[in-house]
Design a protein around this motif. Structure first.
Motif, mmCIF file in Angstrom:
data_model
loop_
_atom_site.group_PDB
_atom_site.id
_atom_site.type_symbol
_atom_site.label_atom_id
_atom_site.label_comp_id
_atom_site.label_asym_id
_atom_site.label_seq_id
_atom_site.Cartn_x
_atom_site.Cartn_y
_atom_site.Cartn_z
ATOM 1 N N ILE A 176 0.846 -1.205 0.000
ATOM 2 C CA ILE A 176 0.000 0.000 0.000
ATOM 3 C C ILE A 176 0.876 1.247 0.000
ATOM 4 O O ILE A 176 0.593 2.222 -0.712
ATOM 5 N N ALA A 177 1.970 1.218 0.760
ATOM 6 C CA ALA A 177 2.886 2.359 0.784
ATOM 7 C C ALA A 177 3.573 2.552 -0.572
ATOM 8 O O ALA A 177 3.673 3.682 -1.073
ATOM 9 N N ILE A 178 4.037 1.464 -1.179
ATOM 10 C CA ILE A 178 4.675 1.553 -2.495
ATOM 11 C C ILE A 178 3.686 2.073 -3.523
ATOM 12 O O ILE A 178 4.001 2.951 -4.333
ATOM 13 N N PHE A 179 2.470 1.532 -3.505
ATOM 14 C CA PHE A 179 1.437 1.975 -4.433
ATOM 15 C C PHE A 179 1.134 3.461 -4.226
ATOM 16 O O PHE A 179 1.012 4.210 -5.191
ATOM 17 N N GLY A 180 1.026 3.878 -2.979
ATOM 18 C CA GLY A 180 0.737 5.289 -2.689
ATOM 19 C C GLY A 180 1.833 6.225 -3.158
ATOM 20 O O GLY A 180 1.554 7.293 -3.718
ATOM 21 N N ILE A 181 3.077 5.847 -2.957
ATOM 22 C CA ILE A 181 4.202 6.698 -3.377
ATOM 23 C C ILE A 181 4.263 6.809 -4.896
ATOM 24 O O ILE A 181 4.405 7.905 -5.448
ATOM 25 N N ILE A 182 4.142 5.683 -5.583
ATOM 26 C CA ILE A 182 4.201 5.715 -7.049
ATOM 27 C C ILE A 182 2.993 6.455 -7.610
ATOM 28 O O ILE A 182 3.111 7.215 -8.576
ATOM 29 N N PHE A 183 1.828 6.264 -7.004
ATOM 30 C CA PHE A 183 0.631 6.976 -7.449
ATOM 31 C C PHE A 183 0.781 8.482 -7.230
ATOM 32 O O PHE A 183 0.368 9.282 -8.076
ATOM 33 N N ALA A 184 1.391 8.881 -6.107
ATOM 34 C CA ALA A 184 1.621 10.309 -5.847
ATOM 35 C C ALA A 184 2.585 10.904 -6.884
ATOM 36 O O ALA A 184 2.376 12.027 -7.361
ATOM 37 N N ILE A 185 3.618 10.147 -7.228
ATOM 38 C CA ILE A 185 4.551 10.612 -8.268
ATOM 39 C C ILE A 185 3.824 10.761 -9.599
ATOM 40 O O ILE A 185 4.032 11.733 -10.334
ATOM 41 N N MET A 186 2.946 9.818 -9.898
ATOM 42 C CA MET A 186 2.193 9.887 -11.145
ATOM 43 C C MET A 186 1.262 11.104 -11.164
ATOM 44 O O MET A 186 1.141 11.788 -12.185
ATOM 45 N N ILE A 187 0.627 11.390 -10.037
ATOM 46 C CA ILE A 187 -0.251 12.567 -9.946
ATOM 47 C C ILE A 187 0.554 13.852 -10.104
ATOM 48 O O ILE A 187 0.107 14.795 -10.779
ATOM 49 N N ILE A 188 1.735 13.899 -9.526
ATOM 50 C CA ILE A 188 2.587 15.091 -9.673
ATOM 51 C C ILE A 188 2.961 15.292 -11.139
ATOM 52 O O ILE A 188 2.916 16.410 -11.654
ATOM 53 N N PHE A 189 3.303 14.206 -11.824
ATOM 54 C CA PHE A 189 3.601 14.315 -13.254
ATOM 55 C C PHE A 189 2.381 14.760 -14.049
ATOM 56 O O PHE A 189 2.500 15.521 -15.005
ATOM 57 N N LEU A 190 1.199 14.283 -13.674
ATOM 58 C CA LEU A 190 -0.020 14.695 -14.369
ATOM 59 C C LEU A 190 -0.319 16.180 -14.152
ATOM 60 O O LEU A 190 -0.743 16.871 -15.071
ATOM 61 N N PRO A 241 2.425 -3.852 -7.085
ATOM 62 C CA PRO A 241 1.844 -3.665 -5.758
ATOM 63 C C PRO A 241 0.323 -3.728 -5.768
ATOM 64 O O PRO A 241 -0.292 -4.242 -4.831
ATOM 65 N N GLY A 242 -0.302 -3.252 -6.848
ATOM 66 C CA GLY A 242 -1.760 -3.330 -6.936
ATOM 67 C C GLY A 242 -2.252 -4.762 -7.018
ATOM 68 O O GLY A 242 -3.240 -5.128 -6.368
ATOM 69 N N ALA A 243 -1.576 -5.573 -7.803
ATOM 70 C CA ALA A 243 -1.948 -6.988 -7.911
ATOM 71 C C ALA A 243 -1.712 -7.716 -6.597
ATOM 72 O O ALA A 243 -2.481 -8.608 -6.228
ATOM 73 N N ASN A 244 -0.666 -7.337 -5.881
ATOM 74 C CA ASN A 244 -0.410 -7.972 -4.584
ATOM 75 C C ASN A 244 -1.493 -7.607 -3.577
ATOM 76 O O ASN A 244 -1.911 -8.449 -2.786
ATOM 77 N N ILE A 245 -1.940 -6.370 -3.603
ATOM 78 C CA ILE A 245 -3.025 -5.953 -2.702
ATOM 79 C C ILE A 245 -4.292 -6.729 -3.029
ATOM 80 O O ILE A 245 -4.972 -7.241 -2.132
ATOM 81 N N LEU A 246 -4.617 -6.832 -4.319
ATOM 82 C CA LEU A 246 -5.809 -7.581 -4.723
ATOM 83 C C LEU A 246 -5.675 -9.066 -4.423
ATOM 84 O O LEU A 246 -6.631 -9.703 -3.977
ATOM 85 N N SER A 247 -4.501 -9.635 -4.658
ATOM 86 C CA SER A 247 -4.323 -11.062 -4.405
ATOM 87 C C SER A 247 -4.344 -11.372 -2.921
ATOM 88 O O SER A 247 -4.706 -12.484 -2.526
ATOM 89 N N TYR A 248 -3.987 -10.403 -2.103
ATOM 90 C CA TYR A 248 -4.077 -10.609 -0.653
ATOM 91 C C TYR A 248 -5.525 -10.867 -0.246
ATOM 92 O O TYR A 248 -5.795 -11.688 0.623
#
Length: 128
Positions: free
Chosen positions: A6-20, A37-44
């Motif tokens: 969740i932390a990795i997904f949040g950091i990468i998503f924040a970077i993507m939003i900053i680029f957008l 990380p998204g697939a790991n969250i869903l597979s959990y």
């Protein structure tokens, strides 16, 4: 490793939003990093439920979800690298992002399976 993903997904998503927000083309290039990380969250949440439907155990369903996400992210990295202009940028982008995804997937699967040495034997049998 759910909290870490969740932390990795949040950091990468924040970077993507900053680029957008800055209207950079790099937002599309960072999107394939969200798949593992998204697939790991869903597979959990869904791998145990899917193991009741499919004739596989919980670990194998988790492994299938992660390897499928790894393959899809590799394809998306290849497609996204076409947005870069120079050859050296494409190569460095592809190598670094694919290595990140492979290492993260290996860590996640290894962490789920435990510190047993038979993990590599089972993975080798799955590949061959």
């Amino acid at each position: 490793m759910l909290v870490e993903c969740i932390a990795i997904f949040g950091i990468i998503f924040a970077i993507m939003i900053i680029f957008l927000r800055t209207k950079k083309k790099y937002a599309v290039l960072t999107a394939p990093l969200l798949l593992i990380p998204g697939a790991n969250i869903l597979s959990y949440f869904f791998s145990e439920k899917l193991s009741y439907i499919l004739p596989f155990d919980h670990f194998f369903v988790f492994l299938l979800i992660n390897i499928t996400a790894l393959l899809i992210s590799g394809i998306l990295i290849g497609i996204a690298s076409n947005k870069l202009t120079s050859r050296s940028a494409k190569i460095s982008y592809g190598i670094s992002f694919v290595l990140f995804n492979i290492i993260l997937s290996a860590i996640l699967v290894y962490n789920l399976y435990g510190d047993s040495g038979s993990f590599f034997i089972q993975l080798f049998c799955l590949i061959s």
